[in-house]
Design an enzyme around this catalytic site. Structure first.
Site, PDB file in Angstrom:
ATOM      1  N   TYR A  54      16.432 -36.646 -58.038  1.00  0.00           N
ATOM      2  CA  TYR A  54      15.288 -36.080 -58.768  1.00  0.00           C
ATOM      3  C   TYR A  54      14.999 -34.642 -58.361  1.00  0.00           C
ATOM      4  O   TYR A  54      13.844 -34.262 -58.209  1.00  0.00           O
ATOM      5  CB  TYR A  54      14.033 -36.945 -58.529  1.00  0.00           C
ATOM      6  CG  TYR A  54      13.986 -38.130 -59.456  1.00  0.00           C
ATOM      7  CD1 TYR A  54      13.578 -37.985 -60.770  1.00  0.00           C
ATOM      8  CD2 TYR A  54      14.375 -39.393 -59.012  1.00  0.00           C
ATOM      9  CE1 TYR A  54      13.555 -39.066 -61.626  1.00  0.00           C
ATOM     10  CE2 TYR A  54      14.360 -40.482 -59.868  1.00  0.00           C
ATOM     11  CZ  TYR A  54      13.949 -40.309 -61.176  1.00  0.00           C
ATOM     12  OH  TYR A  54      13.932 -41.381 -62.018  1.00  0.00           O
ATOM     13  N   TYR A 106       8.326 -47.799 -66.487  1.00  0.00           N
ATOM     14  CA  TYR A 106       9.469 -47.373 -65.675  1.00  0.00           C
ATOM     15  C   TYR A 106      10.055 -48.590 -64.971  1.00  0.00           C
ATOM     16  O   TYR A 106       9.339 -49.315 -64.274  1.00  0.00           O
ATOM     17  CB  TYR A 106       9.069 -46.319 -64.635  1.00  0.00           C
ATOM     18  CG  TYR A 106      10.251 -45.916 -63.781  1.00  0.00           C
ATOM     19  CD1 TYR A 106      11.246 -45.073 -64.279  1.00  0.00           C
ATOM     20  CD2 TYR A 106      10.408 -46.408 -62.485  1.00  0.00           C
ATOM     21  CE1 TYR A 106      12.348 -44.724 -63.523  1.00  0.00           C
ATOM     22  CE2 TYR A 106      11.511 -46.064 -61.715  1.00  0.00           C
ATOM     23  CZ  TYR A 106      12.480 -45.216 -62.235  1.00  0.00           C
ATOM     24  OH  TYR A 106      13.579 -44.888 -61.479  1.00  0.00           O
ATOM     25  N   ASP A 142       7.978 -57.167 -63.662  1.00  0.00           N
ATOM     26  CA  ASP A 142       8.578 -56.219 -62.716  1.00  0.00           C
ATOM     27  C   ASP A 142       7.566 -55.919 -61.604  1.00  0.00           C
ATOM     28  O   ASP A 142       6.698 -55.064 -61.757  1.00  0.00           O
ATOM     29  CB  ASP A 142       8.972 -54.946 -63.471  1.00  0.00           C
ATOM     30  CG  ASP A 142       9.554 -53.883 -62.549  1.00  0.00           C
ATOM     31  OD1 ASP A 142       9.559 -54.079 -61.320  1.00  0.00           O
ATOM     32  OD2 ASP A 142      10.011 -52.839 -63.078  1.00  0.00           O
ATOM     33  N   LYS A 155      11.687 -52.370 -53.242  1.00  0.00           N
ATOM     34  CA  LYS A 155      10.745 -51.482 -52.545  1.00  0.00           C
ATOM     35  C   LYS A 155      10.133 -52.119 -51.294  1.00  0.00           C
ATOM     36  O   LYS A 155      10.772 -52.177 -50.261  1.00  0.00           O
ATOM     37  CB  LYS A 155       9.667 -50.993 -53.507  1.00  0.00           C
ATOM     38  CG  LYS A 155      10.233 -50.103 -54.603  1.00  0.00           C
ATOM     39  CD  LYS A 155       9.258 -49.072 -55.161  1.00  0.00           C
ATOM     40  CE  LYS A 155       9.977 -47.986 -55.913  1.00  0.00           C
ATOM     41  NZ  LYS A 155       9.837 -48.041 -57.351  1.00  0.00           N
TER      42      LYS A 155
HETATM   43  C1  LIG Z   1      10.974 -47.951 -58.403  1.00  0.00           C
HETATM   44  C2  LIG Z   1      10.880 -48.939 -59.472  1.00  0.00           C
HETATM   45  C3  LIG Z   1      12.021 -49.563 -59.992  1.00  0.00           C
HETATM   46  C4  LIG Z   1      13.427 -49.162 -59.577  1.00  0.00           C
HETATM   47  O1  LIG Z   1      13.690 -49.434 -58.238  1.00  0.00           O
HETATM   48  P1  LIG Z   1      14.839 -48.612 -57.483  1.00  0.00           P
HETATM   49  O2  LIG Z   1      15.040 -49.348 -56.206  1.00  0.00           O
HETATM   50  O3  LIG Z   1      14.302 -47.225 -57.282  1.00  0.00           O
HETATM   51  O4  LIG Z   1      16.047 -48.637 -58.347  1.00  0.00           O
HETATM   52  C5  LIG Z   1      11.859 -50.552 -60.945  1.00  0.00           C
HETATM   53  N1  LIG Z   1      10.627 -50.910 -61.378  1.00  0.00           N
HETATM   54  C6  LIG Z   1       9.518 -50.337 -60.900  1.00  0.00           C
HETATM   55  C7  LIG Z   1       8.188 -50.797 -61.404  1.00  0.00           C
HETATM   56  C8  LIG Z   1       9.590 -49.328 -59.948  1.00  0.00           C
HETATM   57  O5  LIG Z   1       8.476 -48.723 -59.519  1.00  0.00           O
END
Ligand SMILES: *Cc1c(COP(=O)(O)O)cnc(C)c1O
Length: 428
Positions: free
Chosen positions: A20, A147, A239, A268
């Site tokens: 980025y 996202y 998600d 994460k």
């Molecule tokens: C960061 C994020 C992702 C992607 O995760 P990465 O480990 O960075 O590929 C997917 N969904 C959400 C809601 C996120 O914040």
């Protein structure tokens, strides 16, 4: 011997391409030599408060001794093993622990190694479910401005914009809808009903859209939408890559909802931020659709580092720590501090809106002509906080705090105070 920042920066510039980052004119990166709790230390010993949990991953603080000891223990026993045809304790233990905390219908865990791949697996599970059932449901429903990651499938279901435009023609078709509100919910339901026969699944960030600028919406409206999807046979992919593990004030966003998704994605904070790991959980119904004498109904997906034992050990330890009364109290303390601080800046003429969801506090700056990721305000804020030894990484004109749970009241006060200062000093 001097390992100065500048020597590292020069070496970095020769060999590294950062994520980025426009490498032509990017600010030089800050080389970090050590981290502890909520602090990052650069090579010259300068200390920064990590107010964004190092891109939303650090949960309990950097190099937390409990996680370090559990991962070290694991490292001495088993570092890595192929996960097809083989299994290991940490993967099983983590799956057992996590499933106990999730909605009752979540039955199986599929491991990957980051958030985007956890999403890819979820999409494949849904699309192949309908393929295996020989039914033509191929379209995916998603929220506008969401996202879900940077791989192609994840990009396809995410906001289409500057980041994805070079690939626009290669992204698959997705039906986008607005976030639900009391006003539009009836319209959304009617719209979904009209196309439900073609919809394989609905993917969404629950309660808060992180990358969109910490955009919050109501649990009640989401529940209504989920109920509608359930009744229309549309699978739901929740998600929780960002919202999982306490960020919204509860262990999971799912704990604030009545309805249960079919599939959930995590990464994460999953390992407390210590190791890369992703996972996708699903209901028995999804899982069963892949059980067949016909080999072609298998889920043919996997990654070399699937269920890495060290990452699984970190995640199991992180969940243990999350469930302690001490961590739960930290989370509530951060929520309360944010709420009190939010009152002191509410209605500030430079702010359009202040939003809070649990431990996440966002301040949307009022900018003429609306928001832009590339706005000059963003860079001014980023630099201002770094100069004050705080790592903040505004999303366009949205400044947010997302601290590790170990952050002290004193450090929170320093951040709040610096925000007041920014509101005084920064204009555009
Ligand atoms: C960061 C994020 C992702 C992607 O995760 P990465 O480990 O960075 O590929 C997917 N969904 C959400 C809601 C996120 O914040």
């Amino acid at each position: 011997m001097s390992l100065t920042n500048s020597a590292y920066i020069a070496r970095d510039a020769k060999v590294i391409w950062h994520p980025y980052t426009q490498m032509l004119n990017a600010r030089p990166p800050i080389p970090i030599g050590r981290a502890e709790g909520s602090y990052l230390f650069d090579l010259e010993g300068r200390k920064y408060i990590d107010a964004v949990s190092s891109w939303w991953v650090i949960l309990h603080g950097h190099s937390h001794p409990f996680l370090v000891s559990r991962v070290t223990e694991q490292l001495k026993k088993l570092d890595q093993v192929i996960f097809a045809g083989f299994s290991h304790g940490p993967a099983i233990e983590l799956a057992e622990k996590l499933l106990q905390l999730l909605p009752a219908n979540q039955e199986k865990v599929f491991y990957t190694d980051n958030g985007s791949t956890a999403i890819e697996v979820a999409l494949k599970m849904c699309l192949q479910y309908w393929f295996n059932k020989n039914q033509p449901r191929k379209k995916i429903l998603a929220f506008r401005n969401g996202y879900h990651g940077d791989t192609f499938g994840a990009m396809s279901v995410s906001a289409r914009g500057a980041w994805t435009s070079p690939f626009a023609s290669l992204l698959f078709e997705v039906v986008f809808i607005d976030l639900p509100t009391a006003e539009n919910i009836a319209g959304l339901k009617a719209f979904i009903s009209g196309i439900s026969d073609s919809l394989a699944c609905f993917i969404y960030e629950p309660l808060i859209q992180g990358s969109a600028g910490m955009v919050t919406y109501g649990a009640m409206e989401l529940d209504q939408l989920m109920r509608h999807c359930r009744s229309s046979g549309i699978f739901m992919i929740q998600d929780e890559v960002f919202t999982g593990f306490g960020r919204t004030g509860k262990n999971f966003a799912a704990d604030q909802l009545q309805e249960q998704p079919d599939i959930m994605c995590f990464s994460k904070g999953l390992t407390g931020g210590m190791m890369p790991l992703g996972l996708t959980t699903c209901s028995q119904e999804i899982y069963t659709a892949f059980l067949s004498e016909d080999q072609l109904k298998t889920l043919f997906h996997g990654h070399s580092f699937t269920a890495n034992p060290l990452a699984c050990a970190a995640a199991a330890a992180s969940i243990d720590l999350l469930l302690t009364a001490e961590t739960q109290a930290h989370i509530q303390r951060i929520c309360a501090n944010h709420t009190a601080f939010a009152k002191t800046i509410a209605g500030h003429p430079k702010l359009k809106e202040v939003r809070q969801k649990g431990t996440i506090l966002a301040m949307e700056w009022a900018v003429p002509g609306g928001s832009s990721y590339f706005s000059n305000l963003r860079d001014q804020l980023y630099d201002f906080f770094l100069e004050h030894h705080i790592l903040m990484r505004p999303l366009g004109n949205v400044l947010y705090i997302l601290p590790p749970y170990c952050i002290s009241d004193d450090d929170l006060s320093v951040i709040y105070h610096t925000i007041h200062l920014a509101l005084e000093k920064i204009s555009w």
